[in-house]
Design a protein around this motif. Structure first.
Motif, mmCIF file in Angstrom:
data_model
loop_
_atom_site.group_PDB
_atom_site.id
_atom_site.type_symbol
_atom_site.label_atom_id
_atom_site.label_comp_id
_atom_site.label_asym_id
_atom_site.label_seq_id
_atom_site.Cartn_x
_atom_site.Cartn_y
_atom_site.Cartn_z
ATOM 1 N N MET A 168 0.847 -1.196 0.000
ATOM 2 C CA MET A 168 0.000 0.000 0.000
ATOM 3 C C MET A 168 0.894 1.261 0.000
ATOM 4 O O MET A 168 1.889 1.294 0.724
ATOM 5 N N PRO A 169 0.500 2.293 -0.787
ATOM 6 C CA PRO A 169 1.278 3.550 -0.737
ATOM 7 C C PRO A 169 1.098 4.214 0.631
ATOM 8 O O PRO A 169 0.192 3.849 1.404
ATOM 9 N N LYS A 170 1.943 5.158 0.943
ATOM 10 C CA LYS A 170 1.754 5.918 2.182
ATOM 11 C C LYS A 170 0.411 6.630 2.135
ATOM 12 O O LYS A 170 -0.207 6.784 1.064
ATOM 13 N N LEU A 171 -0.030 7.096 3.310
ATOM 14 C CA LEU A 171 -1.362 7.696 3.426
ATOM 15 C C LEU A 171 -1.295 9.013 4.195
ATOM 16 O O LEU A 171 -0.542 9.141 5.164
ATOM 17 N N ILE A 172 -2.083 9.988 3.721
ATOM 18 C CA ILE A 172 -2.316 11.224 4.488
ATOM 19 C C ILE A 172 -3.806 11.260 4.828
ATOM 20 O O ILE A 172 -4.652 10.998 3.968
ATOM 21 N N ILE A 173 -4.113 11.546 6.090
ATOM 22 C CA ILE A 173 -5.510 11.684 6.518
ATOM 23 C C ILE A 173 -5.799 13.156 6.742
ATOM 24 O O ILE A 173 -5.136 13.813 7.563
ATOM 25 N N ASP A 174 -6.740 13.704 5.966
ATOM 26 C CA ASP A 174 -7.151 15.109 6.074
ATOM 27 C C ASP A 174 -8.473 15.130 6.834
ATOM 28 O O ASP A 174 -9.438 14.489 6.414
ATOM 29 N N CYS A 175 -8.528 15.823 7.957
ATOM 30 C CA CYS A 175 -9.696 15.636 8.831
ATOM 31 C C CYS A 175 -10.029 16.879 9.627
ATOM 32 O O CYS A 175 -9.282 17.866 9.628
ATOM 33 N N ASP A 176 -11.176 16.806 10.344
ATOM 34 C CA ASP A 176 -11.628 17.934 11.173
ATOM 35 C C ASP A 176 -12.089 17.419 12.547
ATOM 36 O O ASP A 176 -13.242 17.520 12.925
ATOM 37 N N PRO A 177 -11.141 16.831 13.312
ATOM 38 C CA PRO A 177 -11.508 16.153 14.567
ATOM 39 C C PRO A 177 -12.064 17.109 15.617
ATOM 40 O O PRO A 177 -11.345 17.969 16.128
ATOM 41 N N GLY A 178 -13.232 16.788 15.980
ATOM 42 C CA GLY A 178 -14.351 15.958 15.542
ATOM 43 C C GLY A 178 -14.273 14.544 16.146
ATOM 44 O O GLY A 178 -13.229 13.895 16.125
ATOM 45 N N ILE A 179 -15.458 14.160 16.675
ATOM 46 C CA ILE A 179 -15.569 12.903 17.405
ATOM 47 C C ILE A 179 -15.407 11.713 16.473
ATOM 48 O O ILE A 179 -14.587 10.819 16.716
ATOM 49 N N ASP A 180 -16.137 11.699 15.353
ATOM 50 C CA ASP A 180 -16.004 10.516 14.493
ATOM 51 C C ASP A 180 -14.683 10.517 13.749
ATOM 52 O O ASP A 180 -14.138 9.465 13.414
ATOM 53 N N ASP A 181 -14.114 11.723 13.514
ATOM 54 C CA ASP A 181 -12.742 11.772 12.970
ATOM 55 C C ASP A 181 -11.768 11.111 13.946
ATOM 56 O O ASP A 181 -10.867 10.371 13.552
ATOM 57 N N ALA A 182 -11.976 11.377 15.250
ATOM 58 C CA ALA A 182 -11.083 10.813 16.277
ATOM 59 C C ALA A 182 -11.182 9.289 16.262
ATOM 60 O O ALA A 182 -10.167 8.584 16.350
ATOM 61 N N LEU A 183 -12.397 8.771 16.089
ATOM 62 C CA LEU A 183 -12.567 7.306 16.016
ATOM 63 C C LEU A 183 -11.941 6.760 14.738
ATOM 64 O O LEU A 183 -11.370 5.670 14.723
ATOM 65 N N ALA A 184 -12.009 7.534 13.659
ATOM 66 C CA ALA A 184 -11.379 7.115 12.397
ATOM 67 C C ALA A 184 -9.860 7.085 12.557
ATOM 68 O O ALA A 184 -9.189 6.155 12.084
ATOM 69 N N LEU A 185 -9.298 8.076 13.238
ATOM 70 C CA LEU A 185 -7.850 8.100 13.491
ATOM 71 C C LEU A 185 -7.456 6.920 14.368
ATOM 72 O O LEU A 185 -6.447 6.255 14.132
ATOM 73 N N LEU A 186 -8.301 6.625 15.381
ATOM 74 C CA LEU A 186 -8.046 5.478 16.269
ATOM 75 C C LEU A 186 -7.953 4.194 15.436
ATOM 76 O O LEU A 186 -7.030 3.387 15.598
ATOM 77 N N LEU A 187 -8.881 4.025 14.500
ATOM 78 C CA LEU A 187 -8.891 2.838 13.640
ATOM 79 C C LEU A 187 -7.667 2.811 12.733
ATOM 80 O O LEU A 187 -6.980 1.793 12.609
ATOM 81 N N ALA A 188 -7.371 3.949 12.130
ATOM 82 C CA ALA A 188 -6.226 4.014 11.199
ATOM 83 C C ALA A 188 -4.924 3.722 11.939
ATOM 84 O O ALA A 188 -4.073 2.962 11.463
ATOM 85 N N LEU A 189 -4.784 4.288 13.139
ATOM 86 C CA LEU A 189 -3.550 4.124 13.916
ATOM 87 C C LEU A 189 -3.425 2.705 14.482
ATOM 88 O O LEU A 189 -2.347 2.292 14.896
ATOM 89 N N SER A 190 -4.523 1.958 14.465
ATOM 90 C CA SER A 190 -4.508 0.572 14.962
ATOM 91 C C SER A 190 -4.435 -0.430 13.811
ATOM 92 O O SER A 190 -4.627 -1.630 14.024
ATOM 93 N N SER A 191 -4.211 0.074 12.593
ATOM 94 C CA SER A 191 -4.214 -0.794 11.406
ATOM 95 C C SER A 191 -2.807 -0.903 10.839
ATOM 96 O O SER A 191 -2.296 0.065 10.255
ATOM 97 N N PRO A 192 -2.177 -2.048 10.981
ATOM 98 C CA PRO A 192 -0.768 -2.204 10.578
ATOM 99 C C PRO A 192 -0.515 -2.031 9.077
ATOM 100 O O PRO A 192 0.597 -1.742 8.667
ATOM 101 N N GLU A 193 -1.593 -2.159 8.270
ATOM 102 C CA GLU A 193 -1.398 -1.975 6.812
ATOM 103 C C GLU A 193 -1.045 -0.548 6.448
ATOM 104 O O GLU A 193 -0.543 -0.291 5.367
ATOM 105 N N LEU A 194 -1.375 0.395 7.340
ATOM 106 C CA LEU A 194 -1.265 1.809 6.966
ATOM 107 C C LEU A 194 0.053 2.418 7.431
ATOM 108 O O LEU A 194 0.443 2.275 8.590
ATOM 109 N N GLU A 195 0.724 3.108 6.482
ATOM 110 C CA GLU A 195 1.895 3.916 6.847
ATOM 111 C C GLU A 195 1.467 5.385 6.719
ATOM 112 O O GLU A 195 1.355 5.923 5.613
ATOM 113 N N ILE A 196 1.137 5.991 7.845
ATOM 114 C CA ILE A 196 0.567 7.337 7.829
ATOM 115 C C ILE A 196 1.693 8.364 7.770
ATOM 116 O O ILE A 196 2.478 8.503 8.707
ATOM 117 N N ALA A 197 1.771 9.073 6.628
ATOM 118 C CA ALA A 197 2.852 10.059 6.448
ATOM 119 C C ALA A 197 2.585 11.324 7.253
ATOM 120 O O ALA A 197 3.509 12.048 7.632
#
Ligand code: RIB
Ligand code: CA
Length: 327
Positions: A1-30
């Motif tokens: 998978m290519p690296k990933l940038i998450i553009d967001c406005d946290p925000g409660i559901d953004d925070a849950l999305a970040l929690l999921l992304a940060l707990s997913s080993p497939e993702l290399e968050i740049a």
């Protein structure tokens, strides 16, 4: 998978999305870029740092983006997300050690270096600025997944509009126009699918039994959101839109949909509406992949099996989460 940038406005559901992304080993968050939406971009950055602290990932840089929409007056969503943007949990502030570049500078520099996919969870102001300045960089974005819009579902901030695209409709229009010109498609995770993803008190209780620490964090930031949903829509629980976009990015089979050309209305009573030409009246090449079907049960298996840890630090396996079969 290519690296990933998450553009967001946290925000409660953004925070849950970040929690999921940060707990997913497939993702290399740049990096994480923030934009004014639920809360202002600078407050959103402070909240993103709180989630990074919660998940033990302080090394991921956070960049503050556009503080106002391209043209429209800025309207936040603190009535939904609380004065602090995280459900009035008022979590301790995390010192800002991020680089000084703006989100736009970071996005441009990062894409000049390599191909990077983007998950957009807020108004598309940062991306519109980037594409207006450097449309050539669109070819270096393998996937752009956007939580926003709606095909047939009613709106959540007007009868027809979803908040991210309503907050900055010009930005959304510009992004879809640039993708049309580039012959590429934005993957639109809209209200048609995200409305199915409801975190209920039961699920929160189950989450907390499985992982008391993570459950307590999620409870702290969602209680206010659940109250809002009860008052606003008579829902017991809260619709968590953004984590579905992350789950779909990692596991596309979690949603299904169709390719279509779409335009975004920018003014009048239909401001922010996504006009999806599903029947091809305008005979235009598709610039979107519109998601219309998903399984709440499959999402919750995905979500729980990634963000929840046992006492020994290992993750819960699907076969150990059989209570979700009740969904
Ligand atoms: O309409 C829902 C979207 O708007 C979600 O991304 C929510 O966080 C807000 O940004
Ligand atoms: Ca969001």
């Amino acid at each position: 998978m290519p690296k990933l940038i998450i553009d967001c406005d946290p925000g409660i559901d953004d925070a849950l999305a970040l929690l999921l992304a940060l707990s997913s080993p497939e993702l290399e968050i740049a990096g994480i870029t923030t934009v004014s939406g639920n809360v202002s971009a600078d407050l959103g950055a402070a909240n993103a740092r709180k989630v990074l602290h919660q998940t033990g990932r302080p090394e991921i840089p956070v960049f503050v983006g556009e503080m106002t929409p391209l043209l429209k007056d800025y309207t936040d969503a603190r009535d939904t997300h609380g004065r602090d943007g995280l459900g009035e949990s008022f979590l301790p502030e995390v010192p800002d050690a991020s680089p000084r570049e703006s989100a736009a500078e970071f996005l441009e520099q990062a894409l000049e270096q390599e191909e990077i996919s983007i998950i957009a969870l807020g108004p598309m102001t940062n991306l519109a600025r980037l594409f207006e300045k450097r449309p050539d960089l669109i070819s270096r974005i393998p996937r752009l997944v956007s939580m926003g819009g709606s095909f047939k579902s009613h709106g959540n901030c007007s009868p027809v509009a979803e908040y991210n695209y309503w907050c900055d409709p010009e930005a959304a229009r510009i992004c879809y126009e640039h993708f049309a010109a580039a012959g590429k498609k934005i993957e639109m995770v809209g209200l048609d699918v995200t409305r199915r993803i409801v975190l209920t008190p039961n699920l929160l209780s189950y989450m907390t039994r499985l992982d008391p620490e993570t459950g307590a964090f999620v409870r702290k930031i969602t209680e206010f959101y659940m109250d809002f949903h009860w008052k606003q829509e008579g829902i017991i629980g809260c619709v968590i839109n953004d984590p579905l976009a992350v789950a779909y990015y990692i596991e596309p089979s979690i949603c299904s949909g169709f390719d279509s050309y779409l335009e975004v209305e920018t003014d009048g009573i239909c401001r922010g509406q996504t006009i999806v030409d599903s029947m091809g009246f305008w005979n235009r090449r598709p610039n979107s992949h519109v998601l219309t079907e998903t399984s709440a049960r499959e999402f919750m298996y995905f979500f729980f099996s990634r963000i929840l840890k046992k006492a020994n630090g290992t993750k819960w396996k699907r076969e150990e989460l059989s209570c979700l079969e009740q969904l």
